[in-house]
Design a protein around this motif. Structure first.
Motif, PDB file in Angstrom:
ATOM      1  N   ALA A  26      54.037  24.175  23.589  1.00 37.06           N
ATOM      2  CA  ALA A  26      55.474  24.166  24.665  1.00 37.06           C
ATOM      3  C   ALA A  26      56.096  24.970  25.644  1.00 37.06           C
ATOM      4  O   ALA A  26      56.382  25.372  26.354  1.00 37.06           O
ATOM      5  N   ALA A  27      55.797  26.891  24.756  1.00 41.48           N
ATOM      6  CA  ALA A  27      56.890  28.012  25.097  1.00 41.48           C
ATOM      7  C   ALA A  27      56.207  29.427  24.336  1.00 41.48           C
ATOM      8  O   ALA A  27      56.502  29.806  23.124  1.00 41.48           O
ATOM      9  N   GLU A  50      64.486  30.834  33.357  1.00 40.77           N
ATOM     10  CA  GLU A  50      63.089  29.878  33.453  1.00 40.77           C
ATOM     11  C   GLU A  50      62.051  29.335  32.213  1.00 40.77           C
ATOM     12  O   GLU A  50      61.396  28.549  32.284  1.00 40.77           O
ATOM     13  N   ALA A  51      62.486  29.787  31.063  1.00 43.83           N
ATOM     14  CA  ALA A  51      61.635  29.237  29.713  1.00 43.83           C
ATOM     15  C   ALA A  51      62.978  28.416  29.355  1.00 43.83           C
ATOM     16  O   ALA A  51      62.488  27.243  28.260  1.00 43.83           O
ATOM     17  N   ARG A  57      62.338  21.701  25.320  1.00 41.20           N
ATOM     18  CA  ARG A  57      60.830  20.916  25.427  1.00 41.20           C
ATOM     19  C   ARG A  57      60.593  20.909  23.778  1.00 41.20           C
ATOM     20  O   ARG A  57      59.868  20.156  22.792  1.00 41.20           O
ATOM     21  N   ALA A  58      60.325  22.411  23.809  1.00 45.05           N
ATOM     22  CA  ALA A  58      59.977  22.891  22.097  1.00 45.05           C
ATOM     23  C   ALA A  58      60.792  22.333  21.037  1.00 45.05           C
ATOM     24  O   ALA A  58      59.817  22.016  19.918  1.00 45.05           O
ATOM     25  N   ALA A  59      61.963  22.562  21.234  1.00 43.96           N
ATOM     26  CA  ALA A  59      63.299  21.540  19.853  1.00 43.96           C
ATOM     27  C   ALA A  59      62.928  20.483  20.174  1.00 43.96           C
ATOM     28  O   ALA A  59      62.845  20.075  19.074  1.00 43.96           O
ATOM     29  N   GLY A  65      62.562  19.511  12.786  1.00 46.24           N
ATOM     30  CA  GLY A  65      63.887  20.246  13.468  1.00 46.24           C
ATOM     31  C   GLY A  65      64.311  21.629  13.346  1.00 46.24           C
ATOM     32  O   GLY A  65      65.440  21.295  12.977  1.00 46.24           O
ATOM     33  N   ALA A  66      63.192  21.900  13.406  1.00 44.77           N
ATOM     34  CA  ALA A  66      63.346  23.631  13.022  1.00 44.77           C
ATOM     35  C   ALA A  66      64.069  24.709  13.728  1.00 44.77           C
ATOM     36  O   ALA A  66      63.899  25.927  13.257  1.00 44.77           O
ATOM     37  N   ILE A  67      63.726  24.103  14.618  1.00 41.91           N
ATOM     38  CA  ILE A  67      64.730  25.079  16.105  1.00 41.91           C
ATOM     39  C   ILE A  67      65.995  24.597  15.975  1.00 41.91           C
ATOM     40  O   ILE A  67      66.256  23.596  16.346  1.00 41.91           O
ATOM     41  N   ARG A  68      66.583  25.935  16.782  1.00 44.39           N
ATOM     42  CA  ARG A  68      67.836  25.515  16.911  1.00 44.39           C
ATOM     43  C   ARG A  68      68.047  25.919  18.320  1.00 44.39           C
ATOM     44  O   ARG A  68      67.863  27.169  18.098  1.00 44.39           O
TER      45      ARG A  68
END
Length: 70
Positions: A26-27, A50-51, A57-59, A65-68
């Motif tokens: 996704a990123a 811009e990201a 979307r990546a989160a 659920g490892a991205i905050r």
């Protein structure tokens, strides 16, 4: 979710990461995977505006659920 008005910051929890790689797809300018264990690596904790959509979307795609986002 992140509200407007400030710079987005990202935190990752490698202990929760399951190595699916959805964040990298996704990123890729923000996330990578460690070659040794396949777990998430955060390349840019304060990414460019811009990201933002790709990072959200990546989160959302992270099964562990490892991205905050803050």
């Amino acid at each position: 979710m992140v509200s407007g008005g400030g710079a987005m910051r990202i935190e990752v929890d490698r202990d929760r990461c399951c190595g699916s790689g959805n964040c990298v797809l996704a990123a890729p300018e923000v996330f990578d995977q460690d070659e040794a264990d396949g777990l998430v690596l955060l390349l840019r904790p304060a990414p460019p505006p811009e990201a933002t959509d790709r990072i959200r979307r990546a989160a959302d795609l992270c099964p562990a659920g490892a991205i905050r986002l803050t």
